[in-house]
Design an enzyme around this catalytic site. Sequence first.
Site, PDB file in Angstrom:
ATOM      1  N   LYS A   1      30.234  33.444  33.463  1.00  9.75           N
ATOM      2  CA  LYS A   1      31.508  33.305  33.934  1.00  9.75           C
ATOM      3  C   LYS A   1      31.553  32.690  35.442  1.00  9.75           C
ATOM      4  O   LYS A   1      30.665  32.632  36.213  1.00  9.75           O
ATOM      5  CB  LYS A   1      32.326  34.705  34.421  1.00  9.75           C
TER       6      LYS A   1
ATOM      7  N   SER B   1      30.248  36.836  37.705  1.00  8.64           N
ATOM      8  CA  SER B   1      30.549  38.187  37.101  1.00  8.64           C
ATOM      9  C   SER B   1      29.288  38.919  37.439  1.00  8.64           C
ATOM     10  O   SER B   1      28.100  38.158  37.325  1.00  8.64           O
ATOM     11  CB  SER B   1      30.931  38.012  35.742  1.00  8.64           C
TER      12      SER B   1
ATOM     13  N   GLU C   1      43.087  33.863  42.925  1.00  6.34           N
ATOM     14  CA  GLU C   1      43.410  34.980  42.563  1.00  6.34           C
ATOM     15  C   GLU C   1      43.724  36.049  43.504  1.00  6.34           C
ATOM     16  O   GLU C   1      44.881  36.773  43.497  1.00  6.34           O
ATOM     17  CB  GLU C   1      42.313  35.683  41.388  1.00  6.34           C
TER      18      GLU C   1
ATOM     19  N   HIS D   1      59.819  27.661  31.503  1.00  8.58           N
ATOM     20  CA  HIS D   1      59.616  28.805  30.650  1.00  8.58           C
ATOM     21  C   HIS D   1      58.294  29.084  30.275  1.00  8.58           C
ATOM     22  O   HIS D   1      57.981  29.619  29.189  1.00  8.58           O
ATOM     23  CB  HIS D   1      60.576  28.922  29.378  1.00  8.58           C
TER      24      HIS D   1
END
Length: 486
Positions: free
Chosen positions: A309, A303, A316, A182
Site C-alpha cells: 500500500k 499500511s 485524506e 456527475h
Amino acid sequence: MTIFDVSSAAEATGETSAAAKKPEAKEIKLWGGRFQESVTDAVERFTESISYDKDLFKHDISGSRAHASMLAKQGLMSISDRDCILAGLDEIEKRILNGEFVWRADREDVHMNIEAALTDLIGEPAKKLHTARSRNDQVATDFRLWCRDAIDSIIERIKDFQVAMVDLAIKNKGIIVPGYTHLQRAQPVLLQHLLLAFIEQLDRDAGRLLDCRARLNFCPLGACALAGTGLPIDRFMTSSALGFSSPLRNSIDAVSDRDFAMEFLSANSIMAIHLSRLGEEWVLWSSEEFGFIVPSDAVSTGSSIMPQKKNPDPMELVRGKSARVIGDLVTLLSLCKGLPLAYNRDLQEDKEPVFDSVKTVSGMLEVSAEFARNISFNQDRIKKALPAGHLDATTLADYLVHKGIPFRTSHDIVGKSVAMCLGKNCQLKDLSLAELRALSPIFDEDVYEFLGVENAVNKFSSYGSTGSECVASQLEYWIEKLGISQ
C-alpha cells in the site's frame, strides 16, 4: 469513586493531610473587594481560561501599552507611572517569550495574569492601568487583534498554495484530461485549466478573509463593561495606536459583538470545503481505478498490514479535517445564538473554536501545498483513459450548429451518433462519413477537424474556456498576480 470524579482519591476516602484540611488563604482576586469568601476549587477550575487564552498575551500587552499611553496623555496617570508600566510590560513579555513566566490558574485569564504580575513587579503604578477599562472591552480588543494577525497569516498560506498550484500547472502544459460532471465523463479539458479552477476558489477564500478583516478592524477599547466611561479618555488615540480603522461607535455592541469571529470561521469553513473537494479529487486520481496522479513517497504513507500500500493520507486528512473546521463554526454559532446584550461569560468559550479553526486550516493549506509540490501526473494512463466516454460529442454538436442546424436538433443527431458508436464499440472519429451522413446530410469532410479530444479542446474559444489560448491567458494572469518569476 467513579472515573468521572475530579477530586483526588485522598479527598474521596477522607485521607487528607492537615495542610489539605486547612488550606492556605488564596490570593484575593483583582475583583474581590465585595466578596467575603474565595471561590471553591471546582469553580476556579471550571471558570479559568488561562489554559488557552494565554495565546493572546502579545495582543493583551499591546492593548495595555496603548491604553497606558492614552491615560497619560489624558492626564489620568503621570508620565513616570506610564513609563514604569511600559517597562514592566516589556519585562513581562520578555519573560513569557523566554518561557520564564508562570501562568496561574487562580488568576483566571491572560488579562489578570499579566496585570497581577505587573503589580507584583512594579507595585502601585500597575493599579492605574485598568482605569477606564473592563475585561469586557479588553478581551474583545485582544481577540480582534489576534484574529487580524491570524487572517494575515492564512492569506500568506493561501498565496503559497496558489503559487504551488501555478507551478504545477506550468509543468504540465498541454496535458488533456477527462472533465467530469456527475462524476461521469463529460468533455475534454486541459489539466492546467482544472488546476487553475482551484486557484480561483482559493482567491475567493482570500477575498472573504480580507472582507472579514476590514469589518473586524474597529476598536472596542474604552467601551469598558458596556456603557463607556465618564473619564476623559481618547478612544481614537488607542484605536490608531493599535492599527484599527476607528473605535466602534456603540459601546454595548463593542463588548458583545462576535460577528467578526463568526464571519472568520465561516470563511475558514468555505475554504476548508474547497480544500476537501481538492483532497477528494486527488485521492480519487491517486487510486488504481484512475491512476492519473502519482504522489511521491515524501507525501505518502503505508499500511501496517498490507506491504504494497501507498496511501495519499495527507489529502485524506485534508478532506477529513474540513469537518472539524465546520464544527468549529457551528460551535461558535450555537454559542452566540441566545445571548442577551451585552457581555456574557459564555463568550469565554469563543476562543477555542477560533484557535482550532485557524490551526486546522493553516495545516490544511500547508500540507496541500506540500502535496502539490510532490506529485506527478501519469500521462500514459491519462492518455489511455481519454477515448472512453465520447468526450468530443458536444464539440460535434457545435459543428452542426456552425452548419446552421438548431442546437436541439444537433443534440439529437449527435446522440444517435453516440448510440451508433456504442453499437460498434468505436469512437465518434472512427465513424465513416457515410455513416454520419446517414444520420444527417449536413456532415462533410471537415467534421473530422472537430473530432478527437485534441481537436475538441482546440475548438474552445469562449472567455474562460478550456481552449489553449484561453488557458494560457488565465495562467499568465495568475503568474503576474502572484509575482511568480519564470
